[in-house]
Design a protein around this motif. Structure first.
Motif, PDB file in Angstrom:
ATOM      1  N   MET A  63       8.176   6.229  -1.220  1.00 33.61           N
ATOM      2  CA  MET A  63       6.860   6.882  -1.557  1.00 33.61           C
ATOM      3  C   MET A  63       7.092   7.870  -2.652  1.00 33.61           C
ATOM      4  N   ALA A  64       6.170   8.043  -3.496  1.00 32.67           N
ATOM      5  CA  ALA A  64       5.953   9.372  -4.078  1.00 32.67           C
ATOM      6  C   ALA A  64       4.508   9.685  -4.392  1.00 32.67           C
ATOM      7  N   LEU A 119       1.930   5.000   7.746  1.00 30.68           N
ATOM      8  CA  LEU A 119       1.888   3.971   6.808  1.00 30.68           C
ATOM      9  C   LEU A 119       2.903   2.972   6.823  1.00 30.68           C
ATOM     10  N   ARG A 120       4.068   3.535   6.695  1.00 26.52           N
ATOM     11  CA  ARG A 120       5.380   2.683   6.649  1.00 26.52           C
ATOM     12  C   ARG A 120       5.238   2.039   7.705  1.00 26.52           C
ATOM     13  N   ARG A 121       5.095   2.326   8.784  1.00 29.69           N
ATOM     14  CA  ARG A 121       5.225   1.507   9.953  1.00 29.69           C
ATOM     15  C   ARG A 121       3.981   0.585   9.970  1.00 29.69           C
ATOM     16  N   MET A 141       2.353  -5.515   8.903  1.00 30.05           N
ATOM     17  CA  MET A 141       1.617  -6.346   8.194  1.00 30.05           C
ATOM     18  C   MET A 141       2.723  -7.550   7.758  1.00 30.05           C
ATOM     19  N   ALA A 142       3.666  -7.092   7.088  1.00 23.63           N
ATOM     20  CA  ALA A 142       4.687  -8.239   6.503  1.00 23.63           C
ATOM     21  C   ALA A 142       6.328  -7.622   6.910  1.00 23.63           C
ATOM     22  N   PRO A 143       6.640  -8.039   8.122  1.00 21.33           N
ATOM     23  CA  PRO A 143       8.118  -7.468   8.482  1.00 21.33           C
ATOM     24  C   PRO A 143       9.068  -8.034   7.887  1.00 21.33           C
ATOM     25  N   ARG A 144      10.017  -7.412   7.416  1.00 25.26           N
ATOM     26  CA  ARG A 144      11.408  -7.622   6.817  1.00 25.26           C
ATOM     27  C   ARG A 144      11.992  -8.765   7.509  1.00 25.26           C
ATOM     28  N   ILE A 157       4.190   3.228  -4.106  1.00 31.42           N
ATOM     29  CA  ILE A 157       5.356   2.834  -3.310  1.00 31.42           C
ATOM     30  C   ILE A 157       5.924   1.570  -3.962  1.00 31.42           C
ATOM     31  N   ASN A 158       7.061   1.552  -3.471  1.00 34.29           N
ATOM     32  CA  ASN A 158       8.058   0.549  -3.834  1.00 34.29           C
ATOM     33  C   ASN A 158       8.445  -0.262  -2.543  1.00 34.29           C
TER      34      ASN A 158
END
Length: 142
Positions: free
Chosen positions: A20-21, A65-67, A72-75, A123-124
């Motif tokens: 994020m930036a 937010l990352r968590r 929402m869409a786990p790797r 966000i990437n």
């Protein structure tokens, strides 16, 4: 009065997996540079695994937010995209689609209207570092 349209891009380097930036500063600089006093700023991140949103850009909220994004869409889930492309980023496309690629902010008296603790964040979601283009369009009256 006539409407002015001002377009410019931002390049932002983002780390992999929800890198994020805060891009609020460059957006505010564009508003000032454009001379637009009252109107709207629209920003869109280019690419299907990037997103834009607003949030308080502080370490605790960023981690929250990352968590949330990972929940929402786990790797580790199985994605149909993986079956076709085998590139390891099925989750990236889903995460980006959920958040969305764009934000729109009002401009009043020559300033982008953000809350005290509200920043615009790129966000990437991809599984590798990316340099993303954020296309910005300002429309309004000078």
């Amino acid at each position: 009065m006539s409407t002015t349209v001002y377009c410019k891009d931002i390049e932002v380097k983002l780390g992999a997996h929800t890198g994020m930036a805060d891009i609020t500063g460059p957006l505010e600089a564009m508003v000032k540079e454009s001379g637009i006093q009252n109107g709207r700023l629209s920003a869109t991140i280019i690419g299907s695994t990037g997103s834009l949103t607003t949030i308080e850009y502080e370490p605790g909220v960023i981690e929250d937010l990352r968590r949330a994004i990972d929940r929402m869409a786990p790797r580790e889930m199985e994605y149909e995209h993986e079956k076709a492309w085998h590139d390891g980023n099925g989750h990236s496309h889903v995460q980006a689609a959920i958040i969305g690629p764009s934000v729109s902010m009002p401009v009043r008296s020559g300033r982008m209207q953000c809350g005290t603790w509200q920043q615009v964040v790129a966000i990437n979601h991809d599984n590798r570092d990316r340099t993303r283009t954020v296309a910005v369009t300002l429309m309004g009256e000078k």
